[in-house]
Enzyme design. Structure first.
Site, PDB file in Angstrom:
ATOM      1  N   ALA A  12       1.060  -1.317  -0.144  1.00  0.00           N
ATOM      2  CA  ALA A  12      -0.158   0.202   0.036  1.00  0.00           C
ATOM      3  C   ALA A  12       0.781   1.226   0.030  1.00  0.00           C
ATOM      4  O   ALA A  12       0.407   2.477   0.188  1.00  0.00           O
ATOM      5  CB  ALA A  12      -0.852  -0.127   1.137  1.00  0.00           C
ATOM      6  N   SER A  13       2.157   1.226  -0.307  1.00  0.00           N
ATOM      7  CA  SER A  13       2.980   2.333  -0.160  1.00  0.00           C
ATOM      8  C   SER A  13       3.091   3.123  -1.463  1.00  0.00           C
ATOM      9  O   SER A  13       3.402   4.296  -1.497  1.00  0.00           O
ATOM     10  CB  SER A  13       4.485   2.025   0.160  1.00  0.00           C
ATOM     11  N   ARG A  14       2.668   2.454  -2.662  1.00  0.00           N
ATOM     12  CA  ARG A  14       2.506   3.196  -3.862  1.00  0.00           C
ATOM     13  C   ARG A  14       1.411   2.521  -4.859  1.00  0.00           C
ATOM     14  O   ARG A  14       1.074   1.702  -4.380  1.00  0.00           O
ATOM     15  CB  ARG A  14       3.974   2.617  -4.691  1.00  0.00           C
ATOM     16  N   VAL A  68       5.819  -9.492   2.040  1.00  0.00           N
ATOM     17  CA  VAL A  68       5.100 -10.686   2.139  1.00  0.00           C
ATOM     18  C   VAL A  68       5.471 -12.167   2.035  1.00  0.00           C
ATOM     19  O   VAL A  68       4.726 -12.903   2.126  1.00  0.00           O
ATOM     20  CB  VAL A  68       3.884 -10.272   1.475  1.00  0.00           C
ATOM     21  N   SER A 146      -4.499 -10.082 -12.377  1.00  0.00           N
ATOM     22  CA  SER A 146      -4.094  -9.380 -13.487  1.00  0.00           C
ATOM     23  C   SER A 146      -4.908 -10.089 -14.668  1.00  0.00           C
ATOM     24  O   SER A 146      -4.917 -11.299 -14.561  1.00  0.00           O
ATOM     25  CB  SER A 146      -2.746  -9.441 -13.709  1.00  0.00           C
ATOM     26  N   TYR A 159       5.190 -14.058 -14.460  1.00  0.00           N
ATOM     27  CA  TYR A 159       4.089 -13.252 -13.849  1.00  0.00           C
ATOM     28  C   TYR A 159       2.880 -13.569 -14.213  1.00  0.00           C
ATOM     29  O   TYR A 159       1.897 -13.760 -13.180  1.00  0.00           O
ATOM     30  CB  TYR A 159       4.378 -11.843 -14.554  1.00  0.00           C
ATOM     31  N   LYS A 163       0.012 -14.918 -11.291  1.00  0.00           N
ATOM     32  CA  LYS A 163      -1.256 -14.398 -11.423  1.00  0.00           C
ATOM     33  C   LYS A 163      -2.434 -15.396 -11.588  1.00  0.00           C
ATOM     34  O   LYS A 163      -3.630 -15.229 -10.969  1.00  0.00           O
ATOM     35  CB  LYS A 163      -1.197 -13.039 -12.277  1.00  0.00           C
ATOM     36  N   ILE A 192      -2.790  -0.242 -15.892  1.00  0.00           N
ATOM     37  CA  ILE A 192      -3.096   0.782 -15.147  1.00  0.00           C
ATOM     38  C   ILE A 192      -1.886   1.756 -14.947  1.00  0.00           C
ATOM     39  O   ILE A 192      -0.868   1.118 -15.031  1.00  0.00           O
ATOM     40  CB  ILE A 192      -3.360   0.150 -13.547  1.00  0.00           C
TER      41      ILE A 192
HETATM   42  P1  NAP Z   1       3.826  -0.732  -8.174  1.00  0.00           P
HETATM   43  O1  NAP Z   1       3.137   0.691  -8.251  1.00  0.00           O
HETATM   44  O2  NAP Z   1       5.042  -0.989  -8.478  1.00  0.00           O
HETATM   45  O3  NAP Z   1       3.561  -0.816  -6.461  1.00  0.00           O
HETATM   46  C1  NAP Z   1       4.099  -2.201  -5.823  1.00  0.00           C
HETATM   47  C2  NAP Z   1       3.546  -2.159  -4.346  1.00  0.00           C
HETATM   48  O4  NAP Z   1       3.857  -3.534  -3.965  1.00  0.00           O
HETATM   49  C3  NAP Z   1       4.378  -1.282  -3.645  1.00  0.00           C
HETATM   50  O5  NAP Z   1       3.700  -0.906  -2.578  1.00  0.00           O
HETATM   51  C4  NAP Z   1       5.494  -2.498  -2.887  1.00  0.00           C
HETATM   52  O6  NAP Z   1       5.997  -1.992  -1.564  1.00  0.00           O
HETATM   53  C5  NAP Z   1       4.750  -3.717  -2.940  1.00  0.00           C
HETATM   54  N1  NAP Z   1       5.330  -4.804  -2.678  1.00  0.00           N
HETATM   55  C6  NAP Z   1       6.268  -5.272  -3.690  1.00  0.00           C
HETATM   56  N2  NAP Z   1       6.938  -6.522  -3.085  1.00  0.00           N
HETATM   57  C7  NAP Z   1       6.469  -6.527  -1.927  1.00  0.00           C
HETATM   58  C8  NAP Z   1       6.682  -7.339  -0.895  1.00  0.00           C
HETATM   59  N3  NAP Z   1       7.765  -8.466  -1.147  1.00  0.00           N
HETATM   60  N4  NAP Z   1       6.160  -7.285   0.182  1.00  0.00           N
HETATM   61  C9  NAP Z   1       5.350  -6.375   0.416  1.00  0.00           C
HETATM   62  N5  NAP Z   1       4.969  -5.476  -0.452  1.00  0.00           N
HETATM   63  C10 NAP Z   1       5.794  -5.688  -1.588  1.00  0.00           C
HETATM   64  O7  NAP Z   1       2.592  -1.817  -8.650  1.00  0.00           O
HETATM   65  P2  NAP Z   1       0.949  -1.484  -9.057  1.00  0.00           P
HETATM   66  O8  NAP Z   1       0.966  -1.146 -10.425  1.00  0.00           O
HETATM   67  O9  NAP Z   1       0.408  -0.607  -7.789  1.00  0.00           O
HETATM   68  O10 NAP Z   1       0.536  -2.863  -8.642  1.00  0.00           O
HETATM   69  C11 NAP Z   1      -0.287  -3.343  -7.586  1.00  0.00           C
HETATM   70  C12 NAP Z   1      -0.753  -4.914  -7.907  1.00  0.00           C
HETATM   71  O11 NAP Z   1      -1.614  -4.688  -9.017  1.00  0.00           O
HETATM   72  C13 NAP Z   1       0.096  -6.161  -8.104  1.00  0.00           C
HETATM   73  O12 NAP Z   1       0.003  -7.005  -7.574  1.00  0.00           O
HETATM   74  C14 NAP Z   1       0.298  -6.091  -9.662  1.00  0.00           C
HETATM   75  O13 NAP Z   1       0.764  -7.281 -10.234  1.00  0.00           O
HETATM   76  C15 NAP Z   1      -1.239  -5.706  -9.903  1.00  0.00           C
HETATM   77  N6  NAP Z   1      -1.578  -5.299 -11.354  1.00  0.00           N
HETATM   78  C16 NAP Z   1      -0.761  -4.076 -11.676  1.00  0.00           C
HETATM   79  C17 NAP Z   1      -1.224  -3.720 -13.002  1.00  0.00           C
HETATM   80  C18 NAP Z   1      -0.704  -2.429 -13.613  1.00  0.00           C
HETATM   81  O14 NAP Z   1      -0.871  -2.453 -14.956  1.00  0.00           O
HETATM   82  N7  NAP Z   1      -0.216  -1.577 -12.911  1.00  0.00           N
HETATM   83  C19 NAP Z   1      -2.196  -4.631 -13.827  1.00  0.00           C
HETATM   84  C20 NAP Z   1      -2.498  -5.702 -13.215  1.00  0.00           C
HETATM   85  C21 NAP Z   1      -2.326  -6.290 -12.201  1.00  0.00           C
HETATM   86  P3  NAP Z   1       7.441  -1.118  -1.561  1.00  0.00           P
HETATM   87  O15 NAP Z   1       7.632  -0.023  -2.690  1.00  0.00           O
HETATM   88  O16 NAP Z   1       7.198  -0.552  -0.095  1.00  0.00           O
HETATM   89  O17 NAP Z   1       8.574  -2.208  -1.410  1.00  0.00           O
END
Ligand code: NAP
Length: 252
Positions: A12-14, A68, A146, A159, A163, A192
């Site tokens: 939830a940090s980003r 996690v 995803s 990936y 998923k 996204i």
């Molecule tokens: P993001 O902007 O890269 O953010 C990823 C987040 O996951 C960060 O808060 C990061 O925390 C955290 N994280 C990564 N590894 C971790 C770990 N080992 N333990 C705890 N936290 C961890 O990604 P996002 O686009 O928001 O994606 C969020 C979710 O949506 C993911 O599951 C991704 O696969 C899914 N998703 C994204 C898209 C897209 O197009 N963006 C599409 C489909 C699905 P820190 O920074 O604190 O390490």
């Protein structure tokens, strides 16, 4: 007065996770906001939300660190969140990583890390959250998968496979814990606009936009709204489902 509900959101940090945290906080939840490496951003988000809500530090928002993929860290995170807020009513398994690589170039470590974060992470968090949920005969687990887990993405085989595993876990767990009054669902985002897609070129993003029937990229808000819906009582009869939030890229 009705007791406030508590949500624990991983990653939830980003990006998407931080918007989910914002949306749940504004909807009245107590929020355990998990981060791994981005401590400063998690703390800034917590402070911003507390200012918006007009509450004291730690009253409604708790940043909690855990990787996690590490069971012990996950257990400590839940202990800390429960000590502050009581039981976890809603778990959002959102933490994730991405990597674009040819399948034949993937190392053992690439493969294991992808599964460790997405699959082990959702397993450790869900198993721990279910202890309290089963006791209380109520709870909601929402996994963030995803569309690539539904249809497969070239140069993202690990990936996509991880998923897809999250979708399988959602469906099977929903059947197992339905009799305990717990719903397990999944949101499958399309493309996204977050840092996760930072490695994609402008050209690739434009192409993905063109391939999307609605002709645009999704926003974190689109995903947060879907997750919030799956967390609240309006969705009490929905379980084991995959809700595509993808602008029409994947239908069915
Ligand atoms: P993001 O902007 O890269 O953010 C990823 C987040 O996951 C960060 O808060 C990061 O925390 C955290 N994280 C990564 N590894 C971790 C770990 N080992 N333990 C705890 N936290 C961890 O990604 P996002 O686009 O928001 O994606 C969020 C979710 O949506 C993911 O599951 C991704 O696969 C899914 N998703 C994204 C898209 C897209 O197009 N963006 C599409 C489909 C699905 P820190 O920074 O604190 O390490």
């Amino acid at each position: 007065m009705e007791q406030r509900k508590t949500v624990l959101i991983t990653g939830a940090s980003r990006g998407i996770g931080s918007e989910i945290a914002r949306r749940f906080a504004l909807a009245g939840y107590q929020v355990a906001l998990n981060y791994n490496t981005s401590e400063r951003r998690a703390r800034e988000l917590a402070e911003l939300l507390e200012r918006q809500l007009g509450v004291a530090a730690g009253e409604r928002i708790l940043p909690v660190r855990a990787d996690v993929s590490d069971r012990r860290q996950v257990e400590r995170m839940f202990d800390e969140a429960e000590a502050r807020f009581g039981g976890i009513d809603v778990l959002v398994n959102n933490a994730g990583i991405a990597q674009q690589k040819l399948f034949t170039d993937l190392t053992d470590e690439d493969w294991r890390r992808m599964f460790a974060v997405h699959v082990d992470g959702a397993f450790y968090c869900s198993r721990r959250a279910l202890q309290g949920m089963i006791r209380r005969h109520s709870g909601k687990i929402i996994n963030v998968s995803s569309m690539w887990g539904q249809i497969g993405g070239s140069c993202e085989v690990h990936y996509s496979a991880a998923k897809a595993a999250v979708i399988g876990m959602t469906r099977a767990l929903a059947k197992e814990v339905g009799p305990s009054g717990i719903q397990v669902n999944c949101v499958a985002p399309g493309v996204i606009d977050t840092e996760m897609n930072g490695a994609l070129s402008e050209e690739t993003l434009e192409q993905l936009c063109e391939e999307t029937p609605l002709g645009m990229l999704g926003t974190c808000r689109d995903i947060a709204e879907a997750v919030l819906f799956l967390a609240d009582s309006r969705s009490d009869f929905i379980t084991g489902q995959v809700l595509g939030v993808n602008g029409g890229m994947v239908i069915g």
